[in-house]
Write a protein that holds these residues in place. Structure first.
Motif, PDB file in Angstrom:
ATOM      1  N   THR A 169       1.105  -1.287   0.131  1.00 57.12           N
ATOM      2  CA  THR A 169      -0.039  -0.275   0.130  1.00 57.12           C
ATOM      3  C   THR A 169       1.074   1.128  -0.064  1.00 57.12           C
ATOM      4  O   THR A 169       0.735   2.075  -0.640  1.00 57.12           O
ATOM      5  CB  THR A 169      -0.975   0.129   1.044  1.00 57.12           C
ATOM      6  OG1 THR A 169      -1.536  -1.128   1.230  1.00 57.12           O
ATOM      7  CG2 THR A 169      -2.000   0.827   1.356  1.00 57.12           C
ATOM      8  N   ARG A 170       2.041   1.282   1.019  1.00 53.07           N
ATOM      9  CA  ARG A 170       2.973   2.433   1.186  1.00 53.07           C
ATOM     10  C   ARG A 170       3.729   2.547  -0.048  1.00 53.07           C
ATOM     11  O   ARG A 170       3.706   3.908  -0.838  1.00 53.07           O
ATOM     12  CB  ARG A 170       4.108   2.568   1.805  1.00 53.07           C
ATOM     13  CG  ARG A 170       3.264   2.508   3.448  1.00 53.07           C
ATOM     14  CD  ARG A 170       4.354   2.604   4.124  1.00 53.07           C
ATOM     15  NE  ARG A 170       5.701   1.668   4.630  1.00 53.07           N
ATOM     16  CZ  ARG A 170       5.416   0.736   4.806  1.00 53.07           C
ATOM     17  NH1 ARG A 170       4.341   0.070   5.142  1.00 53.07           N
ATOM     18  NH2 ARG A 170       6.469  -0.210   5.296  1.00 53.07           N
ATOM     19  N   SER A 173       0.684   4.186  -3.173  1.00 49.57           N
ATOM     20  CA  SER A 173       0.474   5.449  -2.841  1.00 49.57           C
ATOM     21  C   SER A 173       1.100   6.478  -3.018  1.00 49.57           C
ATOM     22  O   SER A 173       1.700   7.599  -3.576  1.00 49.57           O
ATOM     23  CB  SER A 173      -0.300   5.956  -1.375  1.00 49.57           C
ATOM     24  OG  SER A 173       0.027   4.604  -0.985  1.00 49.57           O
ATOM     25  N   SER A 176       1.905   6.692  -6.816  1.00 45.84           N
ATOM     26  CA  SER A 176       0.313   6.956  -7.727  1.00 45.84           C
ATOM     27  C   SER A 176       0.549   8.753  -7.321  1.00 45.84           C
ATOM     28  O   SER A 176       0.060   9.353  -8.070  1.00 45.84           O
ATOM     29  CB  SER A 176      -1.032   6.935  -7.013  1.00 45.84           C
ATOM     30  OG  SER A 176      -1.073   7.320  -5.657  1.00 45.84           O
ATOM     31  N   SER A 214      -7.118   1.416  -1.669  1.00 42.09           N
ATOM     32  CA  SER A 214      -6.725   2.297  -1.144  1.00 42.09           C
ATOM     33  C   SER A 214      -6.217   3.221  -2.817  1.00 42.09           C
ATOM     34  O   SER A 214      -5.937   4.231  -2.697  1.00 42.09           O
ATOM     35  CB  SER A 214      -4.930   2.340  -0.831  1.00 42.09           C
ATOM     36  OG  SER A 214      -5.393   1.457   0.237  1.00 42.09           O
ATOM     37  N   TRP A 215      -5.472   2.027  -3.283  1.00 38.06           N
ATOM     38  CA  TRP A 215      -5.333   2.187  -5.092  1.00 38.06           C
ATOM     39  C   TRP A 215      -6.797   2.625  -5.790  1.00 38.06           C
ATOM     40  O   TRP A 215      -6.299   3.906  -6.041  1.00 38.06           O
ATOM     41  CB  TRP A 215      -4.599   1.183  -5.766  1.00 38.06           C
ATOM     42  CG  TRP A 215      -4.338   1.280  -7.235  1.00 38.06           C
ATOM     43  CD1 TRP A 215      -4.635   1.047  -8.049  1.00 38.06           C
ATOM     44  CD2 TRP A 215      -2.969   2.156  -7.316  1.00 38.06           C
ATOM     45  NE1 TRP A 215      -4.456   1.860  -9.112  1.00 38.06           N
ATOM     46  CE2 TRP A 215      -3.618   2.190  -8.753  1.00 38.06           C
ATOM     47  CE3 TRP A 215      -2.239   2.671  -6.493  1.00 38.06           C
ATOM     48  CZ2 TRP A 215      -2.288   2.781  -9.644  1.00 38.06           C
ATOM     49  CZ3 TRP A 215      -1.594   2.939  -7.506  1.00 38.06           C
ATOM     50  CH2 TRP A 215      -1.634   3.220  -9.524  1.00 38.06           C
ATOM     51  N   SER A 218      -6.582   6.310  -5.269  1.00 37.33           N
ATOM     52  CA  SER A 218      -5.751   7.544  -5.556  1.00 37.33           C
ATOM     53  C   SER A 218      -5.329   7.979  -7.670  1.00 37.33           C
ATOM     54  O   SER A 218      -4.235   8.500  -7.699  1.00 37.33           O
ATOM     55  CB  SER A 218      -4.075   6.834  -5.279  1.00 37.33           C
ATOM     56  OG  SER A 218      -4.083   5.629  -5.598  1.00 37.33           O
TER      57      SER A 218
ATOM     58  N   SER B  89      -4.997  15.458  -5.897  1.00 38.33           N
ATOM     59  CA  SER B  89      -5.157  14.357  -7.539  1.00 38.33           C
ATOM     60  C   SER B  89      -5.568  14.741  -8.787  1.00 38.33           C
ATOM     61  O   SER B  89      -6.169  14.432  -9.386  1.00 38.33           O
ATOM     62  CB  SER B  89      -6.902  12.812  -6.632  1.00 38.33           C
ATOM     63  OG  SER B  89      -7.469  14.023  -6.647  1.00 38.33           O
ATOM     64  N   SER B 172      -4.338  10.520   1.165  1.00 33.56           N
ATOM     65  CA  SER B 172      -2.985  10.281   0.080  1.00 33.56           C
ATOM     66  C   SER B 172      -1.925  10.913   0.569  1.00 33.56           C
ATOM     67  O   SER B 172      -1.006   9.733   0.033  1.00 33.56           O
ATOM     68  CB  SER B 172      -3.821  11.039  -1.419  1.00 33.56           C
ATOM     69  OG  SER B 172      -4.930  10.500  -1.675  1.00 33.56           O
ATOM     70  N   ALA B 175      -0.343   8.278   3.163  1.00 32.86           N
ATOM     71  CA  ALA B 175      -0.822   6.965   3.292  1.00 32.86           C
ATOM     72  C   ALA B 175       1.106   6.286   2.875  1.00 32.86           C
ATOM     73  O   ALA B 175       1.168   5.209   2.890  1.00 32.86           O
ATOM     74  CB  ALA B 175      -1.444   6.845   1.257  1.00 32.86           C
ATOM     75  N   PRO B 176       2.172   6.684   1.818  1.00 25.83           N
ATOM     76  CA  PRO B 176       2.764   6.457   2.354  1.00 25.83           C
ATOM     77  C   PRO B 176       4.303   6.360   2.541  1.00 25.83           C
ATOM     78  O   PRO B 176       5.016   5.468   3.299  1.00 25.83           O
ATOM     79  CB  PRO B 176       3.630   7.581   0.567  1.00 25.83           C
ATOM     80  CG  PRO B 176       2.537   8.312   0.406  1.00 25.83           C
ATOM     81  CD  PRO B 176       1.633   7.923   0.922  1.00 25.83           C
TER      82      PRO B 176
END
Lengths: 270, 270
Positions: A169-170, A173, A176, A214-215, A218, B89, B172, B175-176
């Motif tokens: 996930t990290r 994100s 993206s 989560s994706w 984004s 976004s 967003s 998240a990373p």
């Protein structure tokens, strides 16, 4: 800001109906995700966009180059050549030869030139994918005429081999956000092709796009391609300024076109 | 010594408020900024409250960005103050703002329908500052600069001060860095939360952030950003949208003044 937006050209998908639900075509400065079951035409649409972005400005296109990042190896050069030929024949049909159009511009309409303006990257693992995207920024700084980046498919290397879901996930994100930044900074369209997976919700299995919740958050726009009987349809699932809508399209020998002319349709392979 | 204007930031630090002063401040300064979407305004008791942090969460394409765009457009159109829109976004679109204002029924009340369209849009867009933010450090930078300019009273549009800060979407950006072994991510999230609440309180801003959903096991979903974030916003709303329709449902997860669990439907006009 509004005038800038209104003068933005869109990248035509080849199908008029599809362009309509997308508000003219694929938008620059935005990340569009296109997902669907295998065989519905995602790679075809990706290749079509890589060709269509190169339509010269005189003929209503952007006259830009394309970056195609291939993770699955589905980029068949013979098919790209065929689609380029189809695109050129459509242009020439639409704009019949007149003395005003420079013959130089017409000479440039060769399939070889279209192929030459696609920058192709083949990545074989997720680290290569991350590296390619990190390298993109430098690459785009040197090649300012790229107007579309297509990643086919963004899912492939992230589905297997990942023990740590939180890490996935990290990483995704971060990826993206980088793509969003590139789209905005270099004024190009980013198109991500995604696969589907089954999800267990409320007691039933449903098909949803892969890579998790989560994706799905984004991207700027999302288009879902699906089958309705023997016809291909596209459904605009997420957009900041357009209503949800569906449109049919077809994959023909010449590429992605409007549905309706059933002579050349590629049939569903079940 | 009681100030009749909003007390400056210097006065607020370390100042001890009496109950009467607080009540006066609340009735005079802490207004509700309407979002323009009837169902949501009812749920919120009038709109986004100044001095509070409101979170809108929900699965993908449930209307979160639309709520942000509507609030920004309406607050700007009604000349309530300057709006700062931080977009992660690339979803902010001036043409969408134009469509929202043109379709708004409040215009008639404000007498704005007499102005020509482009003049109207220009004055609205002048009150909206839109910036693209693509990573957490850029966000810290923007918020820090905002703090400095607000202290020096520089953020105004011919007299009106900033009243609304929108971050679409804060999840967003976070998240990373959240998750995994290292706690730096979570501490950065809490830092951002503290800065936002401080800005809201000291400068009488209403802060609106959007969040996405993650899976909670057994097919259920929950808002992202975890348990530490749950306590941060003053008001939390969950949105959902039925597939293929324009009707969205909002549920109150947390509210400082009203009972939670109440729902309302609202329509996103196209």
């Amino acid at each position: 800001m509004l005038s800038e937006e209104q003068s933005q050209k869109h990248i035509t998908t080849g199908s008029g109906d599809l362009n309509n639900i997308l508000g003219g075509g694929i938008h620059c400065k935005e990340v569009t995700e296109i997902g669907g079951v295998p065989g519905v035409g995602k790679t075809q649409l990706g290749i079509q966009l890589a060709i269509n972005v190169q339509i010269p400005v005189e003929y209503g296109g952007l006259g830009g180059k394309a970056v195609y990042i291939d993770t699955e190896g589905s980029f068949m050069v013979e098919r790209v050549y065929q689609i380029a030929e189809g695109c050129i024949s459509d242009i020439l049909e639409h704009f019949p030869h007149s003395h005003e159009k420079s013959s130089f511009a017409q000479k440039q309409l060769q399939p070889e030139h279209f192929l030459a303006d696609i920058y192709y990257f083949r990545v074989c693992s997720y680290t290569e994918q991350i590296a390619a995207i990190n390298y993109l920024e430098k690459f785009l700084g040197e090649h300012k005429d790229v107007r579309i980046v297509i990643i086919d498919s963004v899912t492939f290397h992230f589905r297997q081999d990942f023990d740590d879901m939180a890490l996935r996930t990290r990483v995704l994100s971060g990826l993206s956000l980088k793509l969003m930044k590139i789209a905005k900074a270099y004024n190009l369209a980013v198109v991500l092709l995604n696969q589907v997976t089954t999800k267990f919700t409320e007691g039933s299995f449903q098909l949803t796009l892969a890579l998790g919740d989560s994706w799905s958050h984004s991207c700027t726009n999302r288009l879902i391609l699906y089958w309705n009987g023997n016809d291909r349809y596209a459904y605009l699932d997420k957009s900041p300024s357009l209503p949800v809508a569906s449109a049919p399209y077809a994959v023909t020998g010449k590429g992605v076109r409007d549905a309706g002319n059933s002579n050349h349709k590629r049939v569903r392979v079940t | 010594m009681m100030n009749h204007d909003q007390p400056s930031a210097k006065d607020q630090c370390g100042k001890i408020w009496s109950g009467i002063q607080l009540l006066k401040d609340t009735t005079e300064n802490k207004h509700f900024l309407p979002t323009g979407l009837e169902g949501i305004d009812t749920l919120l008791g009038g709109g986004l409250r100044q001095g509070q942090l409101t979170e809108v969460t929900g699965p993908s394409s449930s209307g979160k960005t639309q709520v942000c765009l509507h609030s920004a457009s309406l607050v700007a159109a009604k000349n309530m103050g300057v709006v700062m829109y931080l977009d992660t976004s690339n979803s902010f679109s001036a043409s969408r703002v134009a469509t929202i204002i043109d379709g708004s029924s409040d215009l008639f009340e404000l007498g704005l329908d007499l102005q020509p369209k482009d003049m109207r849009l220009k004055s609205v867009m002048r009150s909206i500052i839109c910036e693209s933010v693509f990573d957490i450090f850029a966000l810290f930078e923007v918020l820090h600069q905002l703090e400095v300019s607000l202290l020096n009273d520089k953020v105004n549009n011919g007299g009106s001060k900033m009243c609304l800060l929108i971050i679409d979407s804060i999840s967003s950006l976070l998240a990373p860095i959240i998750g995994g072994k290292y706690p730096q991510g979570r501490s950065m999230m809490i830092s951002v939360a503290m800065i936002l609440k401080k800005l809201a309180d000291e400068h009488n801003l209403s802060v609106l952030v959007t969040n996405h959903m993650v899976s909670a096991g057994n097919g259920a979903v929950k808002p992202a950003l975890g348990e530490s974030w749950r306590a941060v916003p003053h008001v939390r709303l969950v949105l959902s949208r039925e597939c293929g329709s324009n009707i969205c449902t909002a549920t109150v997860l947390k509210h400082t003044l009203k009972a939670s669990g109440r729902t309302a439907k609202f329509v996103v006009p196209s």
